[in-house]
Design a protein around this motif. Structure first.
Motif, PDB file in Angstrom:
ATOM      1  N   THR A   1      57.115  55.040  21.605  1.00 60.16           N
ATOM      2  CA  THR A   1      57.217  53.653  22.046  1.00 60.16           C
ATOM      3  C   THR A   1      57.019  52.717  20.856  1.00 60.16           C
ATOM      4  O   THR A   1      56.073  52.875  20.084  1.00 60.16           O
ATOM      5  CB  THR A   1      56.139  53.336  23.110  1.00 60.16           C
ATOM      6  N   GLY A   2      57.925  51.750  20.736  1.00 56.08           N
ATOM      7  CA  GLY A   2      57.776  50.723  19.721  1.00 56.08           C
ATOM      8  C   GLY A   2      57.590  49.378  20.400  1.00 56.08           C
ATOM      9  O   GLY A   2      58.116  49.154  21.497  1.00 56.08           O
ATOM     10  N   VAL A   3      56.851  48.518  19.778  1.00 60.67           N
ATOM     11  CA  VAL A   3      56.666  47.187  20.358  1.00 60.67           C
ATOM     12  C   VAL A   3      56.536  46.153  19.247  1.00 60.67           C
ATOM     13  O   VAL A   3      55.876  46.388  18.226  1.00 60.67           O
ATOM     14  CB  VAL A   3      55.435  47.149  21.294  1.00 60.67           C
TER      15      VAL A   3
ATOM     16  N   ALA B   1      57.001  29.668  22.907  1.00 58.27           N
ATOM     17  CA  ALA B   1      57.289  30.820  23.761  1.00 58.27           C
ATOM     18  C   ALA B   1      56.741  32.099  23.138  1.00 58.27           C
ATOM     19  O   ALA B   1      56.275  32.111  21.994  1.00 58.27           O
ATOM     20  CB  ALA B   1      58.806  30.959  23.971  1.00 58.27           C
ATOM     21  N   SER B   2      56.802  33.142  23.935  1.00 53.49           N
ATOM     22  CA  SER B   2      56.308  34.440  23.504  1.00 53.49           C
ATOM     23  C   SER B   2      57.353  35.488  23.853  1.00 53.49           C
ATOM     24  O   SER B   2      57.976  35.433  24.917  1.00 53.49           O
ATOM     25  CB  SER B   2      54.990  34.750  24.225  1.00 53.49           C
ATOM     26  N   VAL B   3      57.541  36.450  22.949  1.00 48.40           N
ATOM     27  CA  VAL B   3      58.541  37.498  23.158  1.00 48.40           C
ATOM     28  C   VAL B   3      57.892  38.863  22.986  1.00 48.40           C
ATOM     29  O   VAL B   3      57.075  39.053  22.083  1.00 48.40           O
ATOM     30  CB  VAL B   3      59.690  37.373  22.122  1.00 48.40           C
ATOM     31  N   ILE B   4      58.252  39.772  23.864  1.00 48.71           N
ATOM     32  CA  ILE B   4      57.906  41.182  23.651  1.00 48.71           C
ATOM     33  C   ILE B   4      59.206  41.959  23.555  1.00 48.71           C
ATOM     34  O   ILE B   4      60.046  41.886  24.451  1.00 48.71           O
ATOM     35  CB  ILE B   4      57.057  41.751  24.799  1.00 48.71           C
ATOM     36  N   VAL B   5      59.361  42.676  22.470  1.00 46.49           N
ATOM     37  CA  VAL B   5      60.464  43.630  22.337  1.00 46.49           C
ATOM     38  C   VAL B   5      59.842  45.021  22.391  1.00 46.49           C
ATOM     39  O   VAL B   5      58.967  45.342  21.584  1.00 46.49           O
ATOM     40  CB  VAL B   5      61.223  43.437  21.006  1.00 46.49           C
ATOM     41  N   GLN B   6      60.258  45.807  23.340  1.00 42.52           N
ATOM     42  CA  GLN B   6      59.658  47.127  23.511  1.00 42.52           C
ATOM     43  C   GLN B   6      60.759  48.154  23.705  1.00 42.52           C
ATOM     44  O   GLN B   6      61.694  47.922  24.466  1.00 42.52           O
ATOM     45  CB  GLN B   6      58.739  47.099  24.745  1.00 42.52           C
ATOM     46  N   TRP B   7      60.641  49.260  23.018  1.00 44.09           N
ATOM     47  CA  TRP B   7      61.674  50.291  23.169  1.00 44.09           C
ATOM     48  C   TRP B   7      61.040  51.665  23.277  1.00 44.09           C
ATOM     49  O   TRP B   7      59.994  51.936  22.716  1.00 44.09           O
ATOM     50  CB  TRP B   7      62.710  50.218  22.070  1.00 44.09           C
ATOM     51  N   ASP B   8      61.692  52.490  24.055  1.00 44.61           N
ATOM     52  CA  ASP B   8      61.213  53.841  24.333  1.00 44.61           C
ATOM     53  C   ASP B   8      62.315  54.831  24.019  1.00 44.61           C
ATOM     54  O   ASP B   8      63.437  54.697  24.509  1.00 44.61           O
ATOM     55  CB  ASP B   8      60.829  53.993  25.807  1.00 44.61           C
ATOM     56  N   VAL B   9      61.972  55.815  23.216  1.00 42.70           N
ATOM     57  CA  VAL B   9      62.949  56.834  22.843  1.00 42.70           C
ATOM     58  C   VAL B   9      63.014  57.873  23.949  1.00 42.70           C
ATOM     59  O   VAL B   9      61.987  58.332  24.448  1.00 42.70           O
ATOM     60  CB  VAL B   9      62.541  57.510  21.520  1.00 42.70           C
ATOM     61  N   MET B  10      64.214  58.225  24.326  1.00 40.36           N
ATOM     62  CA  MET B  10      64.380  59.304  25.287  1.00 40.36           C
ATOM     63  C   MET B  10      64.374  60.625  24.518  1.00 40.36           C
ATOM     64  O   MET B  10      65.129  60.796  23.569  1.00 40.36           O
ATOM     65  CB  MET B  10      65.700  59.156  26.049  1.00 40.36           C
ATOM     66  N   GLY B  11      63.533  61.525  24.934  1.00 40.08           N
ATOM     67  CA  GLY B  11      63.395  62.764  24.176  1.00 40.08           C
ATOM     68  C   GLY B  11      62.233  62.624  23.226  1.00 40.08           C
ATOM     69  O   GLY B  11      61.888  61.514  22.801  1.00 40.08           O
ATOM     70  N   ALA B  12      61.639  63.736  22.866  1.00 41.17           N
ATOM     71  CA  ALA B  12      60.352  63.666  22.181  1.00 41.17           C
ATOM     72  C   ALA B  12      60.424  63.876  20.674  1.00 41.17           C
ATOM     73  O   ALA B  12      59.429  63.794  19.997  1.00 41.17           O
ATOM     74  CB  ALA B  12      59.405  64.709  22.794  1.00 41.17           C
ATOM     75  N   ASP B  13      61.610  64.138  20.140  1.00 43.44           N
ATOM     76  CA  ASP B  13      61.661  64.560  18.751  1.00 43.44           C
ATOM     77  C   ASP B  13      61.728  63.418  17.749  1.00 43.44           C
ATOM     78  O   ASP B  13      61.718  63.648  16.552  1.00 43.44           O
ATOM     79  CB  ASP B  13      62.873  65.477  18.538  1.00 43.44           C
ATOM     80  N   GLN B  14      61.838  62.202  18.235  1.00 42.50           N
ATOM     81  CA  GLN B  14      61.931  61.090  17.299  1.00 42.50           C
ATOM     82  C   GLN B  14      60.866  60.047  17.598  1.00 42.50           C
ATOM     83  O   GLN B  14      60.510  59.818  18.758  1.00 42.50           O
ATOM     84  CB  GLN B  14      63.303  60.426  17.422  1.00 42.50           C
ATOM     85  N   SER B  15      60.396  59.434  16.554  1.00 42.86           N
ATOM     86  CA  SER B  15      59.455  58.335  16.757  1.00 42.86           C
ATOM     87  C   SER B  15      60.265  57.067  17.058  1.00 42.86           C
ATOM     88  O   SER B  15      61.479  57.015  16.873  1.00 42.86           O
ATOM     89  CB  SER B  15      58.602  58.134  15.510  1.00 42.86           C
ATOM     90  N   ALA B  16      59.570  56.066  17.518  1.00 41.96           N
ATOM     91  CA  ALA B  16      60.242  54.816  17.884  1.00 41.96           C
ATOM     92  C   ALA B  16      60.927  54.184  16.680  1.00 41.96           C
ATOM     93  O   ALA B  16      62.079  53.718  16.769  1.00 41.96           O
ATOM     94  CB  ALA B  16      59.226  53.855  18.484  1.00 41.96           C
ATOM     95  N   TYR B  17      60.265  54.189  15.523  1.00 45.85           N
ATOM     96  CA  TYR B  17      60.835  53.528  14.354  1.00 45.85           C
ATOM     97  C   TYR B  17      62.017  54.291  13.774  1.00 45.85           C
ATOM     98  O   TYR B  17      62.795  53.750  12.988  1.00 45.85           O
ATOM     99  CB  TYR B  17      59.759  53.348  13.278  1.00 45.85           C
ATOM    100  N   GLU B  18      62.118  55.561  14.113  1.00 42.82           N
ATOM    101  CA  GLU B  18      63.265  56.322  13.619  1.00 42.82           C
ATOM    102  C   GLU B  18      64.555  55.911  14.339  1.00 42.82           C
ATOM    103  O   GLU B  18      65.640  56.071  13.794  1.00 42.82           O
ATOM    104  CB  GLU B  18      63.017  57.831  13.812  1.00 42.82           C
ATOM    105  N   ILE B  19      64.425  55.403  15.521  1.00 45.24           N
ATOM    106  CA  ILE B  19      65.641  55.023  16.253  1.00 45.24           C
ATOM    107  C   ILE B  19      65.899  53.521  16.184  1.00 45.24           C
ATOM    108  O   ILE B  19      67.024  53.065  16.277  1.00 45.24           O
ATOM    109  CB  ILE B  19      65.578  55.511  17.716  1.00 45.24           C
ATOM    110  N   LEU B  20      64.850  52.739  16.023  1.00 46.00           N
ATOM    111  CA  LEU B  20      65.012  51.291  15.831  1.00 46.00           C
ATOM    112  C   LEU B  20      63.898  50.832  14.887  1.00 46.00           C
ATOM    113  O   LEU B  20      62.716  50.925  15.232  1.00 46.00           O
ATOM    114  CB  LEU B  20      64.905  50.541  17.169  1.00 46.00           C
TER     115      LEU B  20
END
Lengths: 445, 180
Positions: A205-207, A215-234
């Motif tokens: 999970t990346g946030v 204003a306030s922004v949250i950008v959150q992303w979740d990688v499907m599958g366990a082999d990559q970290s969040a920062y590796e995909i975004l």
């Protein structure tokens, strides 16, 4: 006999070690599973099937009723129609296509996505947190030459708070939550534009949180599958760009556009009605208020007449209302309604078996709670929820292990869980909102 | 958790798993349940590993977690232990067939007698005895682990030993009380 002799007696007792001692690899596998189970991600979209995943993200065992799709009109757990509208080749859900603010968010975000990111065909671009609460969109994205790396990207907009830098999860993590205790990476500080920014990676999970006076922004992303970290995909740089684009949208709107949630002040005033709703839904006879003697009392104002214990910030409609009652048969009933001041605050409570960390990201408590209480926690928006708990003393048969082969759920327990679910639904439908309560059934209006 | 952390976690598990298992066995008296307790303990340790490593307190965290898991588990009705060797008339009697000193380790009945006697003790009292006389922890260390006062540990130790003496049918354990 002395100390040494008894120790020798103990030593003799353990001479017959088990034939198959556990393997470290198995312990690691179980540890990974436990960690994943703690970090319940609400991989939500508006497409079919996503609703069940939303319900599965509950902090405490959810009632089977809350998993029934479409049971309540407008419920965040209900499946939204999947009719898609096309914009720049991307499928949009009707909720996004018909909402000018969400369309603005979509246009802003889609313009700054990395070039090698593609949209998955299903589900369409939707709303992250049901159609209510703060504005949010969720994208199901693929990356890589073959589109073989998939992730979910959630963007939330919310009103800003004047004390921007009060949230410092990297240097001052919330003590009751483990998510911020051990992120793989964590940065906090002011940007060149004097925006308050937090960027963190917790496993898959990346946030990124970005906030200014508007204003306030949250950008959150979740990688499907366990082999990559969040920062590796975004990368966090890409996340920053997305956050900047979304924040620019938020700056063009006032707080009324950016907030829709529970009217906590009105809810407190209407607490006798809430109590009556719970009483009727539980059908366990009259509920007698119990004066709080636990940590919930701290900072709250108790009304012995209604049983409500309130700790509310009236300006921001944030805080908690909780009440403990006892039935004629001596069961304890807890009702808890809460709303965060900031969408990204970590909310933990003595009477909630876990913590709500970020929208769609909850933690379970390390303590075993499932075997003595029937509890239903209903997320209302990304930053608020309702929980009804019956302390039954009965086992749910699922005592804290994903591999449990213990006794099957007690039927009496399931009955209590259903009652808790009815009560939670009743409260959700009837509490006052800032604006119109979208959960209220049409025939109740 | 990063792989490098998993490496150190693995090292800890390899080094300490058997010891944890033995302590768990003395606490619960059943190897299969002991394995369950250790598995749950190590899973919790994995989740907290980074934090635990920072504090350089893996042993302490694992021991504390094992105790909590054990005490929590002992409250679950479907796993509660039952002493099996009691007199048919309902009165307590010495367990097993040997009448010799329980420290007579050659006696195969001793092990069974000890475990049966331990099973008669309340969970926290049993934990106090195991921590004091198997793990060799001080009164203060046990008090810290069980989140109670030193005086409570002393009184629980004395009561536990009294109870063991009654159940084992020997007076020799009384000597130990003088060493508390």
């Amino acid at each position: 006999m002395n100390h040494e002799r008894l120790r020798a007696l103990f030593a003799d007792a353990v001479t017959q070690d088990p034939p198959s001692p556990g393997l470290p690899d198995d312990d690691i596998t179980r540890g990974r599973a436990r960690r994943a189970r703690h970090l319940r991600r609400r991989v939500a979209g508006s497409g079919a099937g996503a609703a069940a995943l939303v319900a599965a993200a509950l902090v405490v065992p959810a009632s089977p009723l809350s998993l029934i799709e479409g049971e309540r009109d407008g419920s965040p757990n209900s499946v939204q129609p999947a009719a898609a509208t096309s914009l720049d080749g991307a499928p949009l859900s009707p909720e996004v296509a018909d909402d000018p603010l969400l369309l603005e968010m979509w246009e802003a975000v889609s313009a700054v996505l990395p070039e090698d990111v593609h949209f998955a065909e299903n589900p369409p671009v939707g709303v992250s947190q049901g159609p209510y609460g703060t504005p949010s969109i969720v994208l199901n994205l693929q990356r890589g030459d073959n589109g073989d790396r998939e992730f979910w990207l959630n963007i939330y907009l919310a009103p800003a708070r004047p004390d921007l830098d009060a949230f410092r999860p990297c240097t001052n993590p919330p003590p009751t939550s483990f998510t911020w205790q051990e992120p793989d990476e964590c940065e906090e500080g002011r940007t060149n534009n004097d925006h308050w920014r937090i960027a963190a990676e917790v496993g898959t999970t990346g946030v990124t949180i970005l906030e200014n006076e508007s204003a306030s922004v949250i950008v959150q992303w979740d990688v499907m599958g366990a082999d990559q970290s969040a920062y590796e995909i975004l990368s966090k740089e890409h996340a920053d760009t997305i956050a900047d684009a979304a924040l620019a949208v938020g700056e063009r709107h006032d707080n009324d556009d950016l907030f829709n949630g529970i009217d906590l002040v009105g809810t407190l005033a209407a607490w006798p009605d809430v109590r009556a709703d719970v009483e009727e839904a539980l059908d366990l006879g009259p509920l007698t208020p119990v004066e709080p003697d636990d940590g919930a009392r701290e900072g709250g104002v108790f009304d012995p007449e209604t049983g409500a214990l309130a700790d509310i910030d009236e300006q921001w409609q944030s805080g908690t209302i909780t009440a403990r009652y006892t039935t004629e048969d001596g069961l304890n009933v807890d009702v808890l309604i809460w709303q965060k001041g900031r969408l990204y605050d970590t909310f933990c409570h003595d009477r909630l078996a876990g913590c709500a960390v970020l929208p769609g990201l909850s933690e379970e408590s390390d303590e075993t709670t499932g075997y003595h209480a029937a509890s239903v926690y209903t997320p209302i928006t990304g930053g608020s929820g309702v929980a009804v708990t019956l302390e039954t003393g009965l086992s749910d048969g699922l005592p804290d292990s994903e591999e449990s082969e213990e006794a099957p759920p007690d039927t009496a327990y399931l009955e209590f869980e259903n009652k808790a679910s009815y009560a939670s639904n009743a409260v959700t439908e009837h509490i006052p909102w800032v604006g119109e309560n979208p959960y209220t059934r049409a025939d109740d209006r | 958790m990063l792989k490098i952390d998993e490496g150190s976690y693995r090292e800890f598990v390899v080094a300490r798993r058997r010891a944890l298992l033995r302590t768990a066995y003395l606490l619960c008296g059943d190897w299969h349940l002991a394995e369950d307790l250790v598995q749950e303990t190590l899973a919790k340790l994995y989740v907290a590993w980074r934090r635990v490593r920072r504090r350089d307190d893996a042993d302490g965290y694992a021991r504390r977690t094992l105790l909590n898991v054990y005490i929590d588990n002992s409250r679950r009705p479907w796993r509660r232990e039952h002493a099996t060797d009691t007199a048919t008339d309902g009165s307590r009697q010495t367990v097993g067939v040997s009448t010799g000193d329980p420290a007579d380790l050659a006696d195969p009945g001793v092990r069974h007698r000890l475990l049966s006697a331990l099973a008669e003790l309340p969970a926290r009292q049993r934990a106090v005895l195991v921590l004091r006389f198997w793990e060799d922890l001080s009164v203060e260390q046990v008090a810290d682990l069980l989140n109670c006062r030193s005086g409570t540990v002393k009184s629980q130790t004395a009561r536990g030993l009294d109870r063991l003496r009654d159940l084992l049918g020997t007076t020799t354990l009384a000597e130990m009380k003088e060493q508390l």
